[in-house]
Every structure is written in structure tokens, then in C-alpha cells.
Design a protein around this motif. Structure first.
Motif, PDB file in Angstrom:
ATOM      1  N   GLU A  72       2.407   7.522 -12.740  1.00 30.85           N
ATOM      2  CA  GLU A  72       2.509   7.545 -14.325  1.00 30.85           C
ATOM      3  C   GLU A  72       4.009   8.168 -14.957  1.00 30.85           C
ATOM      4  O   GLU A  72       4.609   7.564 -15.662  1.00 30.85           O
ATOM      5  CB  GLU A  72       1.039   8.132 -15.024  1.00 30.85           C
ATOM      6  CG  GLU A  72       1.063   8.007 -16.487  1.00 30.85           C
ATOM      7  CD  GLU A  72      -0.086   8.777 -16.964  1.00 30.85           C
ATOM      8  OE1 GLU A  72      -0.115   8.949 -18.299  1.00 30.85           O
ATOM      9  OE2 GLU A  72      -1.022   8.808 -16.352  1.00 30.85           O
ATOM     10  N   ASN A  73       4.085   9.376 -14.343  1.00 25.18           N
ATOM     11  CA  ASN A  73       5.304   9.973 -14.941  1.00 25.18           C
ATOM     12  C   ASN A  73       6.553   9.247 -14.408  1.00 25.18           C
ATOM     13  O   ASN A  73       7.667   9.258 -15.121  1.00 25.18           O
ATOM     14  CB  ASN A  73       5.257  11.455 -14.338  1.00 25.18           C
ATOM     15  CG  ASN A  73       4.307  12.483 -14.980  1.00 25.18           C
ATOM     16  OD1 ASN A  73       3.656  12.205 -16.185  1.00 25.18           O
ATOM     17  ND2 ASN A  73       4.023  13.524 -14.164  1.00 25.18           N
ATOM     18  N   GLU A  74       6.649   8.669 -13.073  1.00 24.85           N
ATOM     19  CA  GLU A  74       7.860   8.191 -12.695  1.00 24.85           C
ATOM     20  C   GLU A  74       7.838   6.876 -13.512  1.00 24.85           C
ATOM     21  O   GLU A  74       9.061   6.329 -13.871  1.00 24.85           O
ATOM     22  CB  GLU A  74       7.521   7.787 -11.320  1.00 24.85           C
ATOM     23  CG  GLU A  74       8.469   6.986 -10.576  1.00 24.85           C
ATOM     24  CD  GLU A  74       9.766   7.927 -10.347  1.00 24.85           C
ATOM     25  OE1 GLU A  74      10.883   7.428 -10.223  1.00 24.85           O
ATOM     26  OE2 GLU A  74       9.633   9.159 -10.300  1.00 24.85           O
ATOM     27  N   LEU A  75       6.758   6.038 -13.991  1.00 24.19           N
ATOM     28  CA  LEU A  75       6.853   4.904 -14.712  1.00 24.19           C
ATOM     29  C   LEU A  75       7.413   5.224 -16.253  1.00 24.19           C
ATOM     30  O   LEU A  75       8.217   4.441 -16.847  1.00 24.19           O
ATOM     31  CB  LEU A  75       5.653   4.267 -14.811  1.00 24.19           C
ATOM     32  CG  LEU A  75       5.195   3.362 -13.804  1.00 24.19           C
ATOM     33  CD1 LEU A  75       3.722   2.654 -13.839  1.00 24.19           C
ATOM     34  CD2 LEU A  75       6.177   2.220 -13.751  1.00 24.19           C
ATOM     35  N   VAL A  76       6.932   6.434 -16.722  1.00 22.78           N
ATOM     36  CA  VAL A  76       7.257   6.874 -17.952  1.00 22.78           C
ATOM     37  C   VAL A  76       8.883   6.971 -17.913  1.00 22.78           C
ATOM     38  O   VAL A  76       9.647   6.684 -18.923  1.00 22.78           O
ATOM     39  CB  VAL A  76       6.471   8.092 -18.537  1.00 22.78           C
ATOM     40  CG1 VAL A  76       7.259   8.780 -19.592  1.00 22.78           C
ATOM     41  CG2 VAL A  76       5.017   7.545 -18.742  1.00 22.78           C
ATOM     42  N   CYS A  77       9.356   7.928 -16.983  1.00 27.12           N
ATOM     43  CA  CYS A  77      10.914   8.147 -16.776  1.00 27.12           C
ATOM     44  C   CYS A  77      11.658   6.741 -16.766  1.00 27.12           C
ATOM     45  O   CYS A  77      12.776   6.523 -17.283  1.00 27.12           O
ATOM     46  CB  CYS A  77      10.908   9.071 -15.715  1.00 27.12           C
ATOM     47  SG  CYS A  77      12.612   9.705 -15.358  1.00 27.12           S
ATOM     48  N   ARG A  78      11.092   5.988 -15.870  1.00 25.33           N
ATOM     49  CA  ARG A  78      11.853   4.562 -15.751  1.00 25.33           C
ATOM     50  C   ARG A  78      12.109   3.739 -17.307  1.00 25.33           C
ATOM     51  O   ARG A  78      12.716   3.276 -17.467  1.00 25.33           O
ATOM     52  CB  ARG A  78      11.194   3.968 -14.557  1.00 25.33           C
ATOM     53  CG  ARG A  78      11.355   4.277 -13.432  1.00 25.33           C
ATOM     54  CD  ARG A  78      10.600   3.527 -12.040  1.00 25.33           C
ATOM     55  NE  ARG A  78      11.429   2.292 -12.077  1.00 25.33           N
ATOM     56  CZ  ARG A  78      10.844   1.324 -11.268  1.00 25.33           C
ATOM     57  NH1 ARG A  78       9.782   1.595 -10.641  1.00 25.33           N
ATOM     58  NH2 ARG A  78      11.200  -0.052 -11.238  1.00 25.33           N
ATOM     59  N   GLU A 110      -3.229  13.556  -8.091  1.00 21.94           N
ATOM     60  CA  GLU A 110      -1.944  13.819  -8.204  1.00 21.94           C
ATOM     61  C   GLU A 110      -1.061  12.668  -8.064  1.00 21.94           C
ATOM     62  O   GLU A 110       0.211  12.599  -8.886  1.00 21.94           O
ATOM     63  CB  GLU A 110      -1.612  14.910  -7.213  1.00 21.94           C
ATOM     64  CG  GLU A 110      -2.335  16.195  -7.120  1.00 21.94           C
ATOM     65  CD  GLU A 110      -2.224  17.291  -6.306  1.00 21.94           C
ATOM     66  OE1 GLU A 110      -2.506  18.558  -6.361  1.00 21.94           O
ATOM     67  OE2 GLU A 110      -1.756  16.732  -5.008  1.00 21.94           O
ATOM     68  N   PHE A 111      -1.307  11.788  -7.150  1.00 19.31           N
ATOM     69  CA  PHE A 111      -0.330  10.700  -7.105  1.00 19.31           C
ATOM     70  C   PHE A 111      -0.392   9.929  -7.995  1.00 19.31           C
ATOM     71  O   PHE A 111       0.737   9.189  -8.455  1.00 19.31           O
ATOM     72  CB  PHE A 111      -0.996   9.849  -5.591  1.00 19.31           C
ATOM     73  CG  PHE A 111      -0.078   8.692  -5.457  1.00 19.31           C
ATOM     74  CD1 PHE A 111       1.456   9.000  -4.990  1.00 19.31           C
ATOM     75  CD2 PHE A 111      -0.518   7.424  -5.275  1.00 19.31           C
ATOM     76  CE1 PHE A 111       2.241   7.873  -4.667  1.00 19.31           C
ATOM     77  CE2 PHE A 111       0.315   6.093  -4.996  1.00 19.31           C
ATOM     78  CZ  PHE A 111       1.457   6.483  -4.569  1.00 19.31           C
ATOM     79  N   LEU A 112      -1.559   9.727  -8.719  1.00 18.24           N
ATOM     80  CA  LEU A 112      -1.519   8.782 -10.211  1.00 18.24           C
ATOM     81  C   LEU A 112      -0.874   9.377 -11.196  1.00 18.24           C
ATOM     82  O   LEU A 112      -0.222   8.722 -11.831  1.00 18.24           O
ATOM     83  CB  LEU A 112      -3.268   8.587 -10.587  1.00 18.24           C
ATOM     84  CG  LEU A 112      -3.987   7.524  -9.488  1.00 18.24           C
ATOM     85  CD1 LEU A 112      -5.250   7.545  -9.948  1.00 18.24           C
ATOM     86  CD2 LEU A 112      -3.556   6.168  -9.459  1.00 18.24           C
TER      87      LEU A 112
END
Length: 419
Positions: free
Chosen positions: A305-311, A299-301
Motif C-alpha cells: 500500500e505504501n509503495e503504491l501511494v508513493c508511486r 506487513e506485506f500488504l
């Protein structure tokens, strides 16, 4: 790889050191620096509390001292600071024992004064008076053994070895098992009498220590749950108390709430690392928590990943906004933000060389804009590399984003160097 085996106290490199120069050679510390340690000792122990970085000499001194003390062969009943032994093995010794007596020494470290440390180095390790006096000084703080220093746990035992040996003899004569974990002393066997209990407490009192009365427990009966060093022994099983599982449940609840609702990355990261540490601890007693640990890690990975994609998407969007802005739109922004631009211009070296006319401020605006574009491109490259490291399968998505961006903006600003 060479592994240093445990040896007797007489074979220790600390044994029979006659001078400070010999001590500096054994510890691998410069003789001049060794003398400075007395004055810098307070910085070391205060720094350990405040989280400051210690000087390299101090770090090396206490690390080397711990290593040499740790190589001295320890008795089988000691489970703290001993290789292949832990708080868990300390409890496992007492499985399937019908009676268990638990004693806890009150304010153990505070009652180990400089005199006891000196006696250990002088009488047991046979160091010279000067060396023993020096080591007693650098290993104590405010004349007592400091809690948290790497060498303190071992010195706490060796300074009281005679007392623990007498307790062990007392236990053997009564046909009991005994374990020691820092200040927790546990006895178990078929029959623990009240006489034995008070003899053991009396021996501790004669040695200058008080017993924590609230933690003195005598458990009778094989089916009675026995609380030892924060764990529960019930017949042939070792488990955690219910309170520990409640703490874990609260941490899991906090994790799921933060993951779904929080926008603060640092809070989520802090909660994740705290939860993973606690899950690793609990998984020693129940295999099912290893599966929960894997799930939380996944879940953390995914969150990362989603956070990096958003940034990355936000960075592409901001970069496009800069690059596709027309001169007319730039003029509007300059006019709208004229006062703040002039204020920023005052802080630059250009202000000293040129008058504040409209053309100079415009040049400053475009120079600042190009700097921001360069920063965004570097940021985009770093974020893309982090995403690839986290999930290499995202390479196709990154390539598609880059191609779409290069088709959208002017050729001089293409991002072919971004993954």
C-alpha cells in the motif's frame, strides 16, 4: 460435484489396452499426436528442467496418464501420491512406537529402468506388447524414470509393487507397522530385531537396489527422538528438527531487514513468498506460527500500500511538471537537450519526410511530450485501481488527490476518469 473413487487395477481404463489407437482414445490424445510424442519426449523432459512451456498435447498426455494411474487403489502403507495422505501422515503412523527402523533406497529413480516400466504395463496392466513398449518409451528418459515428471512418483511405486508387498508381508509376520514415502521405508513396533533389519535390506538388494547406509537408523526406546522423513517423532508428538526452525529464523530476519532497508520491490516480494511458504509448512507443527504468518501478511500488504501511494504521488508530481511547464521552460529544455532530440528525431518516420529544421524538431518535442502525458495518465489510473483493490478505504485519499490536481492544472487536462 462428481468424485472419482479408487478402483482395482483390473477396473482401470489403462487395463488390457490392445492398440495405440485405443490408447489415444483412452488418453484423449489425437492418434497422430500420440506418435509424435516419442520424438518430442526429449523436449518435454528438458523443458521441465529449463522451465519452458510444454506443448499442449504433451501436457495433456502426462496429466491424463497421472490421473488414470492415481485412480488405481493403493495399499494402506503407501503415503506418497495418495489422496488424504502425505509426508506428515507417513510419520504419524509411528507415534508412540518404542522401536523404529528407517531405510532409504539409494538412487531410487536412477535404478528404475525402462525394462521395469515395460513389465508393469505388460504384466500388471496386461497391455499389448506394442502399447507397453510405447508407454515405457514415453515415460522414461535416457532409459530411466525421470525425476519430477507428474507420473514418475506413481510409476516408481507400481514398477516395484512386488518388492514393497514382500517387505509388507515381512513386516506383518514380525508384528510391525510399515509405511512407504517414495524411497523412504519405515518400520515400527515393539521389537525390531537385527535379523529383520538385514532381511529387509537383503530383499532390497535382491530387487536391484542399494541402501543408503548413512540413512539406515534403528531407534530403540520410547523416549528416544526418532528422525523420519525429515521430521522428529518424540513419544506422542511430531515436530520439526531444530535446523528447520533456524532456517525459519533466518528467513524472518531477512524479511525484517529487507522491509526496513531495501528499495528493491522484487527482492521484498521474493522474500515474502518464500517466507510465507515456509511459515505454512512450520505452522502444521506449531499453532503460534499461524499468528506470525498473519502478521507477516499484514506487513506485506502495508508495504504494498505504501509503495503504491508513493508511486501515485510521484506520478502526480511528474504529470504536474509536464502540464505546468511554460513555453519559456520548454524552450530552455529544447535548447539544453537539442542534440539528444535531434538524435531521437533521426529514428522517426518524420525524419524521412521533413528536413531537420528548428520548427520540425520543436513539433517532435511537443508530440513526444503529449505521448508521455498520456502514458502517465494511464499509469496513474492503473496504480489507483491497484490501490483501491488492495485497500478500498483509500478511495477518499485518491479523490482528494485528484481534486487537488485538477485545481492545480489547466481544465483540458483534468483527471476525472482517474479513481
Amino acid at each position: 460435484m462428481f468424485i472419482q473413487k479408487a478402483h482395482s487395477i483390473q477396473q482401470s481404463r489403462l487395463y488390457a489396452i490392445k492398440s495405440l489407437r485405443q490408447l489415444s482414445h483412452v488418453l484423449g490424445v489425437d492418434f497422430v499426436d500420440l506418435k509424435k510424442l516419442i520424438n518430442e519426449k526429449q523436449n518435454h523432459f528438458c523443458g521441465s528442467i529449463c522451465g519452458n512451456i510444454f506443448y499442449s498435447t504433451e501436457r495433456w498426455f502426462y496429466k491424463k496418464l497421472f490421473t488414470l494411474l492415481n485412480r488405481i487403489e493403493k495399499p494402506e502403507y503407501l503415503h506418497s501420491s495418495t489422496k488424504r495422505r502425505s509426508y506428515l501422515t507417513n510419520v504419524q503412523i509411528h507415534i508412540n512406537q518404542p522401536q523404529v527402523l528407517r531405510l532409504d533406497i539409494q538412487r531410487f529413480y536412477e535404478n528404475i529402468d525402462r525394462r521395469k516400466i515395460f513389465k508393469f504395463f505388460r504384466n500388471d496392466l496386461h497391455c499389448s506388447h506394442q502399447v507397453a513398449d510405447y508407454l515405457a518409451d514415453v515415460c522414461t528418459f535416457n532409459d530411466v524414470l525421470p525425476f519430477g515428471c507428474s507420473s514418475s512418483m506413481l510409476l516408481a511405486f507400481w514398477a516395484n509393487q512386488e518388492m514393497f508387498e514382500q517387505l509388507h508381508i515381512l513386516a506383518k509376520e514380525a508384528g510391525l507397522r510399515m509405511t512407504v514415502y517414495v524411497d523412504d521405508i519405515t518400520f515400527s513396533g515393539k521389537n525390531i530385531t537385527n535379523k529383520f533389519k538385514y532381511d529387509a535390506i537383503g530383499l532390497l538388494l535382491r530387487s536391484g537396489y542399494a541402501v543408503n547406509k548413512s540413512k539406515v537408523k534403528l531407534y530403540r526406546g520410547l523416549s528416544t527422538p526418532k528422525y523420519i522423513a525429515g521430521l522428529v517423532v518424540h513419544q506422542d508428538k511430531v515436530d520439526l528438527p531444530n535446523g528447520k526452525y533456524k532456517v525459519l529464523h533466518d528467513k524472518l530476519t531477512e524479511w525484517h531487514d529487507l522491509r526496513l532497508n531495501s528499495q528493491n520491490c522484487s527482492n521484498i516480494s521474493r522474500c515474502y513468498h518464500s517466507l510465507m511458504g515456509y511459515l505454512s509448512y512450520v505452522a502444521q507443527f506449531s499453532e503460534k506460527y499461524n499468528q506470525i504468518k498473519k502478521q507477516v501478511k499484514s506487513e506485506f500488504l502495508t508495504y504494498q500500500e505504501n509503495e503504491l501511494v508513493c508511486r501515485i504521488e510521484n506520478t502526480y508530481e511528474t504529470l504536474s511538471e509536464y502540464l505546468l511547464r511554460t513555453p519559456a521552460e520548454d524552450n530552455k529544455l529544447i535548447h539544453k537537450n537539442w542534440e539528444s532530440l535531434c538524435e531521437d528525431f533521426h529514428q522517426t518516420e518524420l525524419y524521412e519526410c521533413f528536413a531537420q529544421d528548428q520548427m520540425t524538431v520543436r513539433r517532435f518535442y511537443y508530440k513526444d511530450k503529449n505521448k508521455r502525458i498520456d502514458v502517465l495518465k494511464v499509469q496513474l489510473k492503473d496504480l489507483s485501481q491497484q490501490l483501491l483493490k488492495l485497500n478500498p478505504r483509500r478511495a477518499i485519499w485518491l479523490k482528494e488527490k485528484r481534486i487537488a490536481f485538477n485545481q492545480k492544472v489547466f481544465e483540458p487536462f483534468s483527471l476525472d476518469d482517474v479513481p
